[in-house]
Enzyme design. Sequence first.
Site, mmCIF file in Angstrom:
data_model
loop_
_atom_site.group_PDB
_atom_site.id
_atom_site.type_symbol
_atom_site.label_atom_id
_atom_site.label_comp_id
_atom_site.label_asym_id
_atom_site.label_seq_id
_atom_site.Cartn_x
_atom_site.Cartn_y
_atom_site.Cartn_z
ATOM 1 N N HIS A 183 12.573 -3.223 14.189
ATOM 2 C CA HIS A 183 11.918 -2.181 15.277
ATOM 3 C C HIS A 183 12.955 -1.929 16.295
ATOM 4 C CE1 HIS A 183 8.662 -0.117 17.073
ATOM 5 N NE2 HIS A 183 7.811 -1.123 16.991
ATOM 6 N N ASP A 215 7.350 12.867 -1.396
ATOM 7 C CA ASP A 215 7.502 13.203 -2.898
ATOM 8 C C ASP A 215 9.011 12.853 -3.228
ATOM 9 O OD1 ASP A 215 7.404 14.063 -5.398
ATOM 10 O OD2 ASP A 215 6.466 15.870 -4.943
#
Length: 470
Positions: free
Chosen positions: A155, A395
């Site tokens: 993070h 994709d």
Amino acid sequence: MKVTVNKSCIVRPATPTTKCVLPLTEFDQVSGLLPYVPGIVFYRPQGSWHADVFTTLTNSLSKALVYFYPVAGRLRRLQGGRLEVDCNDEGVLFTEVESREDMKVLGDFTQASEFHHHLIPRVDNSAAVEDLPLLLVQLTEFRCGGFSLGFALSHAVFDGHSWVHFLWEWARLARGKPIMAPPYLDRKIFRAGEPPVSTTVHHGGDQNPHFTPPPLLIGETNCEKQRKKATSTAMLHISNSQIETLRKAANNKIPPEKPKFSRYETLAAHIWRCACRARRHVRNQPTRLGVCVDIRNRMNLPRNFFGNAIIDVIAESFSGEVTIKPLSFAVSKIRKAINSVTDDYVNSSIDYLKSLEDLSPIEEFYGNSSGNGPFYGNPNISVTSWLSLPMDGFDFGWGPEVFLSPGGFDSDGDTLIMPGRGGDGAVVFICLQEEFMEDFNKFFYEGIHNEDTVISKMEDMVIQESGLCT
């Protein structure tokens, strides 16, 4: 589920990058004290698709790291508990594992949480922070030909927006397309590495409720009992029409000239009410809702700013007010908290954190070293929104994902709202104590269409549970 490791490697940038030290912003510093963030993306290739998934992913990841080179670096500790990124091209850990199961064992993915620990790369929390990759990736191949990509993200360099940006560009490169939006890595916009500009701090310390312990259940002196209770997770779909029904109820008495309450504000308030009701709080039970505000638009940051551009604020009330008063009451509490995030608020929050000689107390507050950070479970809740993020279309050459999951979602009160696939409403991921989940599910849908009836039921329940008279 059993998985077998096939191979593991360190993926470095395809070409050497500039060796440098990247100062972290105060928001990076605080976020870097949190555990690694998990995530999982599932794929089910169709038709005659054939390829070496491992090679496709690692080659394209290597290309992506040329642009996102801090991700290939390592954290380095400074004095006072602070961190910086050593951009040294040491790389990302990529592991390929194989499962003997078919992907159908995950069902519709809503009950996949029991398998998540097999699908997410493990972070060695005993290792020195300087030795840990900032990103770990696990490719899990199922017997049926489907597979998942599991992530563990530091993070300190990723917030939700940055992760989606990275994943989207990585997928483009895997398809042979050029990068569309190179990351904006300059932290000077948040004065990273600079001293505070003011000695007057308006939103630090005791004045900022985010840095004060959340309320406890009435009658309890600490959160240990609640923290130890078993939890369960749920994924709840809510359609566009259902969201608009809630918004109509929330905005019923808003004057035409005032801004209407947003989808997030309305859904967060609805979740807050349902949680208070399911937990059967007494009327005077203090409760908080944590809100994570993306400040990219508020601070006019470049949309491709890469790093933590988030700040946490708090909505506070009593459970009786949240459950019995109209939905607009809870929504207005959330709106007020969000609207408090102005330029002055952000800059004075930065100055507060900069003014601390040692961030170790903040690290202890978040519990990174002890595992006992602030507990946003019962009677509190935190609701994060990814509604504005493009959460589909990752994709890599074999078609878009069939599902994206936030991964390890096992802390009471953690809630994430994501856009529904194809623009179909929203999906709410929530973790609550097991004993309350069934009622929460019931109240979540029951409360959408008939607020007056729900308020009446809530009022009766609160009176019965508290023993109070009207």
